[in-house]
Each structure stands twice: as C-alpha cells, then as structure tokens.
Enzyme design. Structure first.
Site, PDB file in Angstrom:
ATOM      1  N   GLU A 163      -5.563  -8.382  -0.583  1.00 22.76           N
ATOM      2  CA  GLU A 163      -6.298  -8.055   0.640  1.00 22.76           C
ATOM      3  C   GLU A 163      -7.758  -7.830   0.261  1.00 22.76           C
ATOM      4  O   GLU A 163      -8.067  -6.949  -0.535  1.00 22.76           O
ATOM      5  CB  GLU A 163      -5.740  -6.808   1.345  1.00 22.76           C
ATOM      6  CG  GLU A 163      -4.383  -7.014   2.002  1.00 22.76           C
ATOM      7  CD  GLU A 163      -3.966  -5.835   2.878  1.00 22.76           C
ATOM      8  OE1 GLU A 163      -4.852  -5.158   3.454  1.00 22.76           O
ATOM      9  OE2 GLU A 163      -2.747  -5.579   2.978  1.00 22.76           O
TER      10      GLU A 163
ATOM     11  N   GLU B 173       0.811  -1.224   0.000  1.00 29.30           N
ATOM     12  CA  GLU B 173       0.000   0.000   0.000  1.00 29.30           C
ATOM     13  C   GLU B 173       0.846   1.277   0.000  1.00 29.30           C
ATOM     14  O   GLU B 173       0.573   2.221   0.745  1.00 29.30           O
ATOM     15  CB  GLU B 173      -0.968  -0.003   1.189  1.00 29.30           C
ATOM     16  CG  GLU B 173      -2.023  -1.072   1.096  1.00 29.30           C
ATOM     17  CD  GLU B 173      -3.087  -1.004   2.185  1.00 29.30           C
ATOM     18  OE1 GLU B 173      -2.969  -0.144   3.089  1.00 29.30           O
ATOM     19  OE2 GLU B 173      -4.030  -1.806   2.135  1.00 29.30           O
TER      20      GLU B 173
END
Length: 495
Positions: A291, A173
C-alpha cells in the site's frame, strides 16, 4: 538556474526489477468495486457487468498484480459470502468502513475480471475474525485441482480449472488498533505462521506475505516487524510495508516525501538483516510495499451504513503527481529488497482512475507517472552518481534533483528525474559507459499551477508534455529540467 551532474555507470547495478513492483490494489471500499470496475447496466459494461472503459485504462497502466479484497475490509470479511448464486449471497455490515456489503462481487468475479484486465491476483486472507483453517480452505477453493469439497464447489460455481493464484497476503495491518480483532506482534506472528503452514500444505507452490508495520509512525515500529519476521522466518516469503503521504501545508516538505520513504525502507531492511543474523539464516527477507500513495486522510466524509458510498475519492493535483512520482522512483531505487509494490488503490478510492456512476472514466494526474514508470521502469535499476544542490526539509537533507536510472532489456536507458526546486535546472549527464547513444524522448509533467487537477469536465487539464530531445549521437549531454517538474528521458544505445 541550478546545476547538477549525473554519472550513469552501466555496471553499477542495484537489481533487475520484479514485474510485481508495478501492481495495484482493489478493496471492497467505497466505489472501488461497485460502479468502479463492476457496474451492470452501465453503457460500457460487458456481459459480466465489468466496465470496459475502466478495463482499457487498467491495461494502459500495465498493472501486473492486483491485491484483493482488502485492506481493512479484509479483517471482518468471510470470503464464502462472495461465492455461489448471487441471489443467495448475504448482505452484511462491513464494520471496517461502516457500510453495507452486498456480496454481489467475490473471488470468482474478481478472477474473471483479472483475466480481462491482463493482471494476476494477489489474494488476501482474513487474520482478524478469520482463522488459519479459513485461509487454507480459500487456497483449496482457488487452487486445488479437484476432488475435494472446496475445489469441487469452485467447479460448480463456474471455474472447473484451478485459478492458480500464486501470491497471498496473510492479513492486513494487524498492528493497527483500528483493525477488527487487532493482534499484538506475538499473537499475530504465531497465527500468521500457522496460516502459512496450512496454506502451503494445500499448495506448496504459493508465496505468502506477512504483515509488517502499517506505517513507520506506528509506536511499535520496527519492533513489530522484528517479532513477526522471527516467528515466520522459515515460512513467509515477504513482509508487507504501508505508507501514505499528504500535504500538511508545506509544499517543499511534501515534495521531499521520497526521503521519508527511502528511510523507511532502509530501516526495515536493517531490521530484516538483524533477524537473518539472529536466525543464523541464509534468506534475505524481501518486502511487499503493498500500500502506497497520496491520501488525504484528514477529510471527514459521513457515510454510515450506505452501500458503495462515494468516500476517499481524492482528486489529485499536479503537485500530488510530482510527489507520487518521487515515491514510485524510490521503490525502483530499492528494487533489490522491494519485490512487490501495490499502488493503493486502482479505481475511485485514492486512485489513478475515477469513474462517474453511469458516466465516463478519467485519468487522474497520478495516472501518468505510474503509467510511464510501469512501462519503462522494467529492467536493471542502476545506482546513479548524482551531484546536486541540497536543502533542508522536515525529512532532513534533501536533494533538489532525485533520479532513477533503468537499463532496459531492449538496450535502452531511461532516466526518471524529479526537480523539486523552484528554479530551472541544467543537468549534465555522462552515459559514456554505454558507448554512443541517441535521445529518443523527453517527457515532462510541470505547470504554472501546482494545484491544477483533472476533472470530469476537464479531464486533460494536467497531462505530460513533450520536450524536444537532444539532437545527435553522443556519450554525454545536457538537458534543462523545468522548475518543480517530473521528467522521463529515454536513450537508445547505438550498436
């Protein structure tokens, strides 16, 4: 009663599923590791401190790969802190989650755990405080046969043979301002490209995943993804995707979350195809949805500088399980582009498995859709022709019946059907292209209380129930799907 029609054509193939679609994720976060999978002194801990009750449940899920060690934790983590004699390992502040990391569990322990769990490892390297050189050294430690500093240190630490970790994530991320040493797309793209080069020089057999957008709601989506793919097109194998959902007060909008996930995937696929055209390339960029889950991020849980605090331990309802099933089905319906997917996470932290410290382990409601999607979703995903009533939700036009069809390698047909409507639905199913079939199973998750949850006091309150299969041998049949239910219909092709 609502009515719908399904036509399942044997030759309408989307793709054969990659086993890595049925993967999960463990981060050094909360009680995912400590008192989750690892609890020395627990009544059911083995000689390595691994909870055997948890291992049993993980094996029941048929998890293929487990992504490790992060997550936000990754961007401030030095993997070298987690190797060597445990008495010499440093206690560190984890700035990502404001906790204390004991480093009593690292890559060596995780490798041993994965072998007992029957899973493979999707390893992650730090692109926050870490460097491409650090990434290459971790690959060397894990995979190089021997005769170098890092490979010989691995042998000294108890693993003479290489771990042969094939799949690697380059950061986590990095588009997010919350990330330790956050980078913009240009800086991350360059850094990830150089890390991929070094890592593949060390071990040319590996595949790497570079960071895509952490959510389609990021203001940099999909520009971030375009730039990263442009920088790494020749070196990366997959681009990551992350997406979480929570109920924001409207159950029907929540049940329609699969529409949003579908749009996210289609947008990213179009972006990847643009980069392919721009590069005059032949490679179709594939995706790692590493995710995904239901996550109630609005909860406030003070825990500053505690060791393995009980945080992010959502207790899932039947409604959550129905939404979850739609998300899992969407991943299968894009099996041509989504080759890896990781349920985040596996134990305690927004997870299908919950444990008590020193006590029992239970299956949460979302355990069951994942288990059956993983067990029976392997094979060739087919594109069904669906005629169903539709409604408007915040995600746009939404079908009341959502379907995934899988032709198994054992000549079975499995239909996963989600009825999000508040009425029973009669579904006429045409399977004539397969010849004659018999229905072997109808499993259903439903109930009068969508807020019902499994707890340590009542661990089996929400479980799938069996419905009598349609009798006889047939090419077409009709089934009734209860209101707001997730269903698995299994058929055997008769020779």
């Amino acid at each position: 009663m609502k009515e719908a029609k399904l036509h399942i054509e044997k030759d309408f193939e989307i793709s054969h599923t990659d086993d890595r679609l049925f993967s999960s994720f463990l981060e050094h976060l909360g009680r995912a590791i400590y008192t989750g999978i690892y609890e020395p002194g627990h009544p059911e801990a083995d000689e390595d401190g691994f909870r055997t009750d948890v291992l049993k449940l993980v094996r029941e899920l048929h998890v293929d790969h487990v992504r490790y060690p992060g997550g936000n934790f990754l961007s401030g983590y030095d993997w070298k802190d987690g190797i060597g004699p445990k008495k010499d390992r440093p206690r560190r502040l984890d700035l990502a989650w404001k906790t204390i990391e004991s480093n009593q569990f690292g890559i060596d322990e995780f490798y041993d755990w994965s072998r007992k769990a029957g899973t493979k490892i999707m390893a992650s390297v730090n692109m926050g405080t870490g460097t491409p050189k650090d990434a290459g050294e971790m690959v060397e430690y894990c995979n190089f046969p021997g005769g170098t500093y890092w490979s010989d240190l691995r042998a000294k630490n108890g693993h003479k043979d290489p771990m042969n970790i094939h799949l690697w994530c380059i950061g986590n991320e990095m588009d997010g301002p919350w990330q330790i040493c956050h980078l913009d797309a240009d800086d991350y793209g360059k850094k990830a490209r150089e890390a991929a080069k070094i890592m593949k020089w060390v071990d040319p057999s590996i595949e790497v995943v570079v960071c895509g957008s952490s959510s389609r709601e990021m203001p940099t989506f999909p520009e971030w993804d375009r730039k990263v793919m442009e920088y790494t097109y020749e070196h990366a194998d997959y681009l990551s995707m992350h997406r979480y959902y929570e109920n924001q007060g409207n159950d029907l909008d929540f049940l329609a979350s699969f529409v949003d996930m579908d749009s996210f995937i289609r947008t990213l696929a179009a972006t990847a195809d643009y980069v392919k055209a721009e590069k005059r390339g032949k490679k179709d960029f594939k995706f790692s949805f590493d995710e995904w889950n239901i996550w109630y991020q609005s909860k406030d849980e003070p825990h500053d500088w505690m060791e393995a605090p009980s945080i992010l331990e959502d207790n899932y309802s039947l409604l959550d399980a129905l939404v979850f099933s739609g998300l899992g089905m969407t991943l299968l319906n894009h099996a041509d582009r989504i080759k890896i997917a990781c349920l985040a996470q596996l134990v305690n932290v927004i997870a299908p498995i919950s444990t008590q410290k020193g006590g029992i382990a239970i299956r949460q409601t979302i355990f069951y859709p994942f288990r059956y999607l993983s067990q029976y979703g392997r094979g060739t995903v087919l594109q069904p022709v669906v005629k169903t009533p539709k409604i408007e939700t915040k995600h746009g036009e939404t079908p009341l019946l959502y379907t995934t069809a899988v032709h198994g390698d054992d000549d079975t047909v499995t239909l996963f059907c989600l009825n999000i409507g508040d009425e029973e639905m009669k579904v006429d199913i045409d399977l004539a292209s397969f010849g004659s079939l018999t229905m072997t199973e109808h499993l259903c998750m439903d109930g009068d209380d969508l807020n019902a949850k499994n707890t340590f006091d009542n661990p089996n309150r929400v479980v799938p129930r069996e419905i009598a299969p349609v009798a006889g041998t047939f090419k077409t049949c009709s089934v009734l799907l209860p209101k707001q239910s997730w269903n698995m219909l299994r058929f055997k092709v008769e020779k």
